[in-house]
Design an enzyme around this catalytic site. Structure first.
Site, PDB file in Angstrom:
ATOM      1  N   TRP A 142       0.611  -1.112   0.008  1.00  0.00           N
ATOM      2  CA  TRP A 142      -0.346   0.180  -0.145  1.00  0.00           C
ATOM      3  C   TRP A 142       0.830   1.252  -0.084  1.00  0.00           C
ATOM      4  CZ3 TRP A 142      -4.464  -1.013   4.043  1.00  0.00           C
ATOM      5  CH2 TRP A 142      -5.345  -2.248   3.735  1.00  0.00           C
ATOM      6  N   LYS A 143       2.200   1.040   0.352  1.00  0.00           N
ATOM      7  CA  LYS A 143       2.931   2.464   0.323  1.00  0.00           C
ATOM      8  C   LYS A 143       2.283   3.315   1.271  1.00  0.00           C
ATOM      9  CE  LYS A 143       4.799   0.926  -4.136  1.00  0.00           C
ATOM     10  NZ  LYS A 143       5.345   1.415  -5.370  1.00  0.00           N
ATOM     11  N   GLU A 184      11.811  -6.302  -9.006  1.00  0.00           N
ATOM     12  CA  GLU A 184      10.911  -5.167  -9.289  1.00  0.00           C
ATOM     13  C   GLU A 184      11.863  -4.166  -9.969  1.00  0.00           C
ATOM     14  OE1 GLU A 184       7.171  -4.409  -6.577  1.00  0.00           O
ATOM     15  OE2 GLU A 184       8.913  -3.401  -5.723  1.00  0.00           O
ATOM     16  N   GLY A 196       1.494  -2.617  -6.243  1.00  0.00           N
ATOM     17  CA  GLY A 196       1.407  -1.170  -5.584  1.00  0.00           C
ATOM     18  C   GLY A 196       0.084  -0.657  -5.812  1.00  0.00           C
ATOM     19  N   GLY A 197      -0.106   0.211  -6.812  1.00  0.00           N
ATOM     20  CA  GLY A 197      -1.218   1.017  -7.027  1.00  0.00           C
ATOM     21  C   GLY A 197      -2.360   0.180  -7.253  1.00  0.00           C
TER      22      GLY A 197
HETATM   23  P1  13P Z   1       3.025  -0.312  -9.007  1.00  0.00           P
HETATM   24  O1  13P Z   1       1.999  -1.744  -8.941  1.00  0.00           O
HETATM   25  O2  13P Z   1       2.165   0.735  -8.667  1.00  0.00           O
HETATM   26  O3  13P Z   1       3.731  -0.422 -10.170  1.00  0.00           O
HETATM   27  O4  13P Z   1       4.207  -0.432  -7.643  1.00  0.00           O
HETATM   28  C1  13P Z   1       4.906  -1.862  -7.657  1.00  0.00           C
HETATM   29  C2  13P Z   1       5.541  -1.900  -6.508  1.00  0.00           C
HETATM   30  O5  13P Z   1       6.516  -1.008  -6.267  1.00  0.00           O
HETATM   31  C3  13P Z   1       5.044  -2.869  -5.377  1.00  0.00           C
HETATM   32  O6  13P Z   1       6.081  -2.849  -4.267  1.00  0.00           O
END
Ligand code: 13P
Length: 251
Positions: free
Chosen positions: A13-14, A166, A232-233
């Site tokens: 979720w950052k 990643e 992430g998103g």
């Molecule tokens: P996104 O899926 O938003 O590109 O982010 C990937 C990520 O950094 C997951 O740790």
């Protein structure tokens, strides 16, 4: 997918989520499930509350996004691995490229944090990945190999540790490597894990992360040595996250 390995679909979720929307998101994810193991990694502030909301929900585990290498001490603003365990986390993401870039974390720091996580029984998810310049220079595999060698401690395999590939340039950009490039990198990571940890390295989960969406999840998750995704998103949108999980289950 690696035969006999249960896929892991992890949501990072950052720095997103206040209490109300974080709880709603966790509850929505709890309605999913199926073949893949699901994981949500909220910010520290929501960890305990999300863990409580998911108690009794065997399908979804809770993880954190970082920890300090020390168990306790004078480290203002930091959070230790025992604290994460105490709050209900089972996993912790370590060495994410945003931590490596924003906080100057190098491989030695990631290794120390990974050891701290393993010491209290947290499953570490160690992130590796090249920048766009490194890929264009033909150095992607060398960079990832160096990160693996420097970031994974002895005992990583015994802890059930997870590696997340990643590529930095694919994070939040909507761009992904070609299927051939993902396959090649995951094969290289697998070879390194086997060289280092023997038979146990053959069964460790290697996740792909970077712009994973419902539209591209199925073909990516079907690739050899791709044992799940770090999202992430799309992990902030319950329907998208569950669609990605369903894609893992379908392969
Ligand atoms: P996104 O899926 O938003 O590109 O982010 C990937 C990520 O950094 C997951 O740790």
């Amino acid at each position: 997918m690696t035969p006999g390995v249960r896929p892991l679909i992890a949501g990072n979720w950052k720095m997103h989520g206040l209490r109300a929307d974080g709880l709603a998101l966790a509850r929505a994810v709890a309605k999913g499930g199926g073949g893949a193991e699901l994981l949500v990694c909220p910010p520290f502030t929501l960890l305990r509350e999300v863990a409580t909301a998911l108690e009794g929900c065997a399908a979804v585990a809770v993880g954190a996004q970082d920890c300090h290498a020390a168990a306790k001490g004078a480290h203002t603003g930091d959070v230790s691995a025992p604290m994460l365990r105490d709050a209900g986390a089972r996993f912790v993401i370590l060495g994410h490229s945003e931590r490596r870039a924003d906080h100057g974390e190098g491989d030695a720091a990631v290794l120390a944090k990974t050891e701290a996580a393993m010491a209290v029984g947290l499953v570490p998810i160690v992130c590796v990945g090249e920048s766009e310049a490194e890929r264009l220079a033909g150095e992607a595999e060398a960079v990832v190999t160096r990160q693996l060698d420097g970031s994974l401690p002895e005992g990583f395999a015994a802890s059930g540790g997870v590696v997340a590939y990643e590529p930095v340039w694919a994070i939040g950009t909507g761009r992904t490597p070609t299927e051939a490039d993902i396959t090649a990198m995951h094969a290289a990571i697998r070879a390194r894990l086997v060289a280092r940890f023997g038979e146990a390295g053959a069964k460790l989960r290697i996740l792909y992360g970077g712009s994973v969406k419902p539209a591209n999840a199925a073909p990516i998750l079907a690739l050899e040595n791709v044992d799940g995704a770090l999202v992430g998103g799309a992990s902030l949108v319950p329907a998208d996250f569950l669609a990605i999980a369903a894609a893992a289950k379908a392969t």
